[in-house]
Design an enzyme around this catalytic site. Structure first.
Site, PDB file in Angstrom:
ATOM      1  N   SER A  80     -39.073 -32.760 -10.679  1.00 47.08           N
ATOM      2  CA  SER A  80     -40.273 -33.321 -11.294  1.00 47.08           C
ATOM      3  C   SER A  80     -40.276 -34.824 -11.101  1.00 47.08           C
ATOM      4  CB  SER A  80     -40.275 -32.999 -12.799  1.00 47.08           C
ATOM      5  OG  SER A  80     -41.257 -33.746 -13.492  1.00 47.08           O
ATOM      6  N   TYR A 118     -36.425 -32.843 -21.383  1.00 51.88           N
ATOM      7  CA  TYR A 118     -36.947 -32.368 -20.102  1.00 51.88           C
ATOM      8  C   TYR A 118     -36.588 -33.341 -18.981  1.00 51.88           C
ATOM      9  CZ  TYR A 118     -40.314 -30.740 -16.605  1.00 51.88           C
ATOM     10  OH  TYR A 118     -40.898 -30.263 -15.457  1.00 51.88           O
TER      11      TYR A 118
END
Length: 252
Positions: free
Chosen positions: A144, A157
């Site tokens: 990501s 995350y």
């Protein structure tokens, strides 16, 4: 004599895609099979995987479903023994539970680390063992943009995605001598089931689109070309790298 562009075709190669029942994983399976690879799609939901395989086969593609918990190392190793070896392995498994760090529950912390990080280690370990004997291969981790930056309410995350970046860089050095490459794909926010609740939250879509140069949310189709590129000969000199599909998020 003019040089010849390496092929983007993947005919004759076997690809294992973890998290292939939906979202980016599903798009990866579709892209790889369209490029000629035989795909083995893995996720927990057998019914969803069977539907994916039915669609792929109806289009003349080769697909096999593997119902699998990719945090279970024994199950993953058994799947690689039964269906492998694979020249291409894609890990597209992840969850996010956005909340300020001070409010993160222990259960959510453990779940995110297990799903996002443990499963990646388990799958890449099996892939590295399998590809070592083949003396070739490409491992692709769906990371990501948050593996390169930080963001409020995404502390855990972001930490898990930073872990994937470190995994890819270090493993690339371990398996490079066996002609195995390891890279990450780092998307911005993509329209998927995972991001749907976030994108529907008041003000969030505007917040996200204001922070990338293209001013919009991405689609799964915009990930597919990158997967095919990293899987095949066109990226033969690329390893230990991050392919940023972040619409410019990390460019400032």
């Amino acid at each position: 004599m003019l040089p010849v562009t390496p092929t983007f075709r993947l005919d004759g190669r076997k690809a294992f895609i973890a998290g292939a029942s939906r979202g980016i994983g599903l798009a990866a399976a579709a892209a790889l099979s369209e490029a000629g690879a035989e795909v083995f799609v893995a996720a927990r939901s057998k019914s969803e995987l069977d539907s994916v395989c039915d669609e792929l086969r109806a289009d003349g593609r080769r697909a096999t479903s593997i119902a699998l918990d990719v945090t279970d190392s024994r199950a993953v190793d058994a799947a690689f023994d039964e269906f492998g070896p694979f020249e291409i392995v894609v890990h597209s498994v992840g969850i996010n539970r956005p909340v300020d760090l001070v409010d993160v529950l222990d259960g959510d912390l453990d779940t995110m680390i297990s799903v996002n990080v443990r499963s990646a280690f388990v799958v890449t370990r099996a892939a590295a063992r399998s590809m070592r004997d083949l003396d070739k291969g490409s491992i692709i981790l769906v990371s990501s943009q948050m593996g390169h930056v930080g963001s409020p309410r995404r502390t855990v995350y972001s930490a898990t995605k930073h872990a994937l970046e470190g995994l890819a860089k270090s493993l690339a050095w371990e398996v490079g001598a066996n002609n195995v490459r390891v890279n990450t794909i780092c998307p911005t926010f993509i329209e998927t089931e995972l991001t749907k609740p976030m994108l529907q939250a008041v003000g969030f879509r505007e917040w996200a689109t204001q922070r990338n140069a293209l001013g919009r949310i991405g689609t799964v189709e915009e990930i597919m070309g990158a997967v095919v590129f990293l899987a095949g000969d066109a990226s033969s000199l690329m390893t230990g790298s991050s392919l940023m599909l972040d619409a410019g998020w990390t460019a400032q």
